[in-house]
Design a protein around this motif. Sequence first.
Motif, short mmCIF file in Angstrom:
data_model
loop_
_atom_site.label_atom_id
_atom_site.label_comp_id
_atom_site.label_asym_id
_atom_site.label_seq_id
_atom_site.Cartn_x
_atom_site.Cartn_y
_atom_site.Cartn_z
N TYR A 245 0.81 -1.22 0.00
CA TYR A 245 0.00 0.00 0.00
C TYR A 245 0.85 1.27 0.00
O TYR A 245 0.32 2.36 -0.25
N MET A 246 2.15 1.14 0.26
CA MET A 246 2.99 2.33 0.34
C MET A 246 3.72 2.64 -0.96
O MET A 246 4.44 3.64 -1.04
N ASN A 247 3.61 1.76 -1.96
CA ASN A 247 3.98 2.11 -3.35
C ASN A 247 5.45 2.49 -3.54
O ASN A 247 5.76 3.39 -4.32
N SER A 248 6.36 1.78 -2.86
CA SER A 248 7.77 2.17 -2.95
C SER A 248 8.57 1.37 -3.97
O SER A 248 9.73 1.68 -4.20
N GLY A 249 7.98 0.33 -4.55
CA GLY A 249 8.70 -0.45 -5.54
C GLY A 249 8.98 -1.87 -5.06
O GLY A 249 9.08 -2.13 -3.86
N PRO A 250 9.15 -2.80 -6.01
CA PRO A 250 9.22 -4.23 -5.68
C PRO A 250 10.36 -4.57 -4.71
O PRO A 250 11.50 -4.16 -4.92
N GLY A 251 10.00 -5.31 -3.66
CA GLY A 251 10.97 -5.80 -2.69
C GLY A 251 11.71 -4.72 -1.94
O GLY A 251 12.81 -4.95 -1.41
N ASN A 252 11.13 -3.53 -1.84
CA ASN A 252 11.88 -2.40 -1.33
C ASN A 252 12.00 -2.41 0.20
O ASN A 252 11.51 -3.30 0.88
N ALA A 253 12.67 -1.38 0.69
CA ALA A 253 13.10 -1.31 2.09
C ALA A 253 11.92 -1.38 3.06
O ALA A 253 10.79 -1.02 2.74
N SER A 254 12.23 -1.82 4.26
CA SER A 254 11.24 -2.04 5.31
C SER A 254 11.37 -0.96 6.38
O SER A 254 12.46 -0.44 6.65
#
Length: 425
Positions: A245-254
Amino acid sequence: MQFENTLAFARQLDAEDKLRKYRDAFHFPKIEGKDVIYFTGNSLGLQPKIARQYVDEILTDWADLAVEGHFHSDKPWWDYHERLAGPLAKVVGAHIDEVTVMNTLTVNLHFLMTSFYRPTAKRFKIICEEKAFPSDQYMLQSQVRFHGLDPDVAIVEVKKREGEHFWRTEDIVDKIEEVGDALALVLIGGVNYYSGQVFDMEKITKEGRSVGAFVGWDLAHAAGNIELKLHDWDVDFAAWCSYKYMNSGPGNASGIFVHERHLNKKDIPRFEGWWGTKKETRFLMKPEFEPMANADAWQVSNPPVLSLAPYLAALQLFEEVGMEALIEKRIRIVAYLEFILHEIDAEVDTTFEIITPSERGCQLSVLLHGGGKALFDYLMKEGVIIDWREPNVIRLAPAPFYCSYEDMFRFGQILKQGILEIGSV
């Protein structure tokens, strides 16, 4: 409001939608030249159009400044992650010092378990939900084995009641009381990935802490979706991914949350690295670790700024809109989708049911009792991007940032046509 299953009514809702302009802020995949109906923001959110600008800034600085970009770029890389803390704190209901960004979700849960799973001979059990997301199951089992314990003994799963698709809060509370002073940790997914159920995090946290256990939450399907008040609920720790839901890109940071009562402590068990040591003295290369006074103390390595850039871009949209407005639209658009599903169910001979309870976020899970995979394939071919969960569930998540009410109506018409063509689902 009395909903109507008509194109005119759906367009009326879109005309009244305060967030309608944000649909144009995202890139949509296309099938046969038309924007898809995108229902998988619960798996991978669409790309914000401004993400490329944020990434290009770093690539330009890297080209022009090389190593000096760490300190002399417009957004210096060495503290790039700090720019995400403020917007994230608003999304998850935290103080700024309780939030940081690092690694990926399961990695962060492992790191946090180092601090918050401290089994003793007496207190060693973990409560989680039955059939948690597989990565959580693997993580918990490996942590327990790492401590020389048997997962079959140490991990206590709370089951759903026979014939029900959801967990009852009272059953979780009863299990916490039953395990009692043998309970070391409660760790549950705040929103269940399969059914879309939202757990009563406030009550479960209170009950877990009342018996002396730590309480943490995997918020992969919750962050950016539902209202969170991690600080006020007294949660010990939490982690979430950023690509749903936060739309940051595939496999991105946590992102992670650590309650302020655990901050600024040298004696807390923690895997440590130099980006967690005091910023003011970090480059003195001192041999002794001096933890940052905030959640950054759990950071190990310098921030992966090329990954953080699209996350920061997405968070700018959250800053503009605010969670309150997103939640307001989410409630209405999910209710409209539910209405459409019931309308189609009444118009054709179907055998599906919505298994998501009223305690929900953006997702509706639809259980198909017959040969549902053919319907799934039909919907995908017709430009409805959904996902399939074995054995027979499709998940629909109309993310409020970019889904429209007209999408809901169009989906209903495609669904109806698919059922009529395929037959029983």
